[in-house]
Write an enzyme that holds these catalytic residues in place. Sequence first.
Site, PDB file in Angstrom:
ATOM      1  N   GLY A 293      98.675  13.850  71.178  1.00  0.00           N
ATOM      2  CA  GLY A 293      97.915  15.092  71.009  1.00  0.00           C
ATOM      3  C   GLY A 293      96.841  15.260  72.072  1.00  0.00           C
TER       4      GLY A 293
ATOM      5  N   ASP B 105      99.046   4.496  68.730  1.00  0.00           N
ATOM      6  CA  ASP B 105     100.482   4.243  68.904  1.00  0.00           C
ATOM      7  C   ASP B 105     100.851   4.139  70.387  1.00  0.00           C
ATOM      8  OD1 ASP B 105     101.109   4.194  66.186  1.00  0.00           O
ATOM      9  OD2 ASP B 105     101.297   6.368  66.085  1.00  0.00           O
TER      10      ASP B 105
ATOM     11  N   ARG C 227     105.169  13.364  72.908  1.00  0.00           N
ATOM     12  CA  ARG C 227     105.107  12.276  71.927  1.00  0.00           C
ATOM     13  C   ARG C 227     106.306  11.334  71.982  1.00  0.00           C
ATOM     14  NH1 ARG C 227     100.849  12.481  68.639  1.00  0.00           N
ATOM     15  NH2 ARG C 227      99.900  14.488  68.108  1.00  0.00           N
TER      16      ARG C 227
ATOM     17  N   LYS D  73      92.325   7.474  73.787  1.00  0.00           N
ATOM     18  CA  LYS D  73      92.236   8.921  73.575  1.00  0.00           C
ATOM     19  C   LYS D  73      92.558   9.262  72.133  1.00  0.00           C
ATOM     20  CE  LYS D  73      95.461  10.940  72.673  1.00  0.00           C
ATOM     21  NZ  LYS D  73      96.753  11.526  72.278  1.00  0.00           N
ATOM     22  N   THR D  74      91.889  10.147  71.532  1.00  0.00           N
ATOM     23  CA  THR D  74      92.296  10.888  70.323  1.00  0.00           C
ATOM     24  C   THR D  74      91.073  11.535  69.700  1.00  0.00           C
ATOM     25  OG1 THR D  74      93.305  10.906  68.145  1.00  0.00           O
ATOM     26  CG2 THR D  74      92.283   8.828  68.746  1.00  0.00           C
TER      27      THR D  74
ATOM     28  N   ASP E 273      90.907  12.180  66.773  1.00  0.00           N
ATOM     29  CA  ASP E 273      90.794  11.643  65.411  1.00  0.00           C
ATOM     30  C   ASP E 273      89.717  10.566  65.282  1.00  0.00           C
ATOM     31  OD1 ASP E 273      92.945  13.270  65.057  1.00  0.00           O
ATOM     32  OD2 ASP E 273      94.351  11.723  64.450  1.00  0.00           O
TER      33      ASP E 273
HETATM   34  P1  FBP Z   1      96.907  11.791  68.653  1.00  0.00           P
HETATM   35  O1  FBP Z   1      96.795  10.714  67.628  1.00  0.00           O
HETATM   36  O2  FBP Z   1      98.120  11.708  69.476  1.00  0.00           O
HETATM   37  O3  FBP Z   1      95.658  11.890  69.487  1.00  0.00           O
HETATM   38  O4  FBP Z   1      97.016  13.190  67.890  1.00  0.00           O
HETATM   39  C1  FBP Z   1      96.091  13.543  66.944  1.00  0.00           C
HETATM   40  C2  FBP Z   1      96.382  14.855  66.269  1.00  0.00           C
HETATM   41  O5  FBP Z   1      95.586  15.874  66.827  1.00  0.00           O
HETATM   42  C3  FBP Z   1      96.168  14.725  64.764  1.00  0.00           C
HETATM   43  O6  FBP Z   1      94.837  14.955  64.418  1.00  0.00           O
HETATM   44  C4  FBP Z   1      97.140  15.718  64.198  1.00  0.00           C
HETATM   45  O7  FBP Z   1      97.541  15.375  62.914  1.00  0.00           O
HETATM   46  C5  FBP Z   1      98.282  15.634  65.158  1.00  0.00           C
HETATM   47  O8  FBP Z   1      97.746  15.247  66.401  1.00  0.00           O
HETATM   48  C6  FBP Z   1      99.028  16.913  65.316  1.00  0.00           C
HETATM   49  O9  FBP Z   1     100.149  16.694  66.104  1.00  0.00           O
HETATM   50  P2  FBP Z   1     100.902  17.794  66.952  1.00  0.00           P
HETATM   51  O10 FBP Z   1     100.070  18.075  68.161  1.00  0.00           O
HETATM   52  O11 FBP Z   1     102.167  17.112  67.349  1.00  0.00           O
HETATM   53  O12 FBP Z   1     101.070  18.995  66.096  1.00  0.00           O
END
Ligand code: FBP
Length: 548
Positions: free
Chosen positions: A78, A173, A142, A199-200, A202
């Site tokens: 993400g 991951d 991803r 990175k994230t 979250d």
């Molecule tokens: P990462 O763990 O890859 O940083 O992604 C976090 C996130 O933004 C989450 O908060 C959310 O649940 C998810 O990605 C959403 O995924 P997508 O961008 O595939 O819709």
Amino acid sequence: MKKSALQQARAAYKPQLPIVLTGGVKVVEGEATQSADNQEDIKNLFPNTYGLPEIRFEKVPAEESVEPINVGVILSGGQAPGGHNVISGLFDGIKNLNKKSRLYGFLMGPGGLVDHKYKELTAEIIDEYRNTGGFDIIGSGRTKLETKEQFDKGLEILKELDIKALVIIGGDDSNTNAAILAEYYKAIGAGVQVIGVPKTIDGDLKNNVIETSFGFDTATKVYSEVIGNIQRDCNSAKKYWHFIKLMGRSASHIALECALQCQPNVCIISEEVETKNLTLDQVVDDIADAVVARAKDGNNYGVVLIPEGLIEFIPAVKALISELNDLLAVKAEEFAAIDPEKQREWVLGQLSEANAKTYESLPAGVARQLTLDRDPHGNVQVSLIETEKLLSEMVGKRLEQLAAEGKYNGKYATMHHFFGYEGRCADPSNFDANYCYALGYTAACLIAAGKTGYMSSLRNLTFAPVNWIAGGIPITMMMNMERRHGEMKPVIRKALVELDGAPFLKFAKERNTWKYNTCYTYPGPIQYFGPSEVCDLPSLTLVYEQKR
Ligand code: FBP
């Protein structure tokens, strides 16, 4: 690309580097490290990269003749504000080693490495993206890097471009996969180093050596701005209860940070729900309690924050998801072949009695979401589940019962919001702009020092950037064994909200005051220009965690 006035002015911002990175660096090695848990298993799986020491850089006079080096970079998962600054810091770092060094970006995530899709990132390209949000410089994806075929395919293009080091910018991951790739390339003597960058948005890729993941600061500031605006609207009209779901797949760090910044009436913390073994009905009762109490004072309005991962933390639902994961890992094809109308029945027939009961009790849409659409890492796509509507409807039903018992006679009108995607590509705050640039620059120093299997690290983050400590942390140090897709796998341990940690304790101390009274705070938009006490604030999570 047509640039906005802010984009043009922001392009001139010069991220501040830690003083240790402003000349040459020497490596200072610490003690050998151990994995977070399951040491024997992790050691056996990573014989070449286990037990490496933590390292820190110290400033020395700049070296003169360092060989040029070609480096590859991947954005994984993400989006998170600041990714472009990691890449610009990496670019400047390797150019500082030798002007002839070259940087290649693999396109649309790890898949670009496997499919040999890349572009060279030149100074002109990099300059277009400095201090901007988004991952659009090379795109993200991803694809999970996990098979030997993928690693070997990737190595072909790395060899063709004479790339000696690969930087993977990703969450837990993706960094797990970076560690596996580093181990594999080391084991076969491929001559390619692999470095990770945390990175994230979250905020769950952190531990006692990685203080925060980049993007959390900016994203939570964006959400807090709009939550504050909604609170002011709600305090003006005094007629709605706003249910706001906040992104953050598992951990509730985002919701907690926004609660600390905005002081809403209710904020649910998934980790607390799990620890206290609460049911969905108990969560609903807690919100209804706030609605009833405020209505008695004539306040038929309020704000509730809900972490997007909540559903997975309700113990009964967690047990259900775990069984579904194992079931779908072995019977995915059988499930996919079933007529969608009959899938619910099929699932109910496969589950244990207790989990079937939970599955049946969930609204059909939510139950279906739990059986569908895992991301490539096996995660349930919780951002697609409308928990905010689920809860507000359940609260409405509870209030009807209370009204029938003569215990409630207020008005209950609701509004729903989900804040997630709008925060992931915002222009990075000063904190993230500086942090990301320094993470990228540190990655270049780790490459120059010949390291592999390390994550770029900056510490002391509540101090001014010049005082940050730069170095590298062996990724295996953050790993343990967990069950994924029905098998035990080595993974980086996700950092959840700690109920005995300072940010949660601060929230727990204040929340009842915020619940029954109206104590809203209005953080306002991120400021890029102006006094440092407004523009350079780190997150409150970091401030409370590092309170000195
Ligand atoms: P990462 O763990 O890859 O940083 O992604 C976090 C996130 O933004 C989450 O908060 C959310 O649940 C998810 O990605 C959403 O995924 P997508 O961008 O595939 O819709």
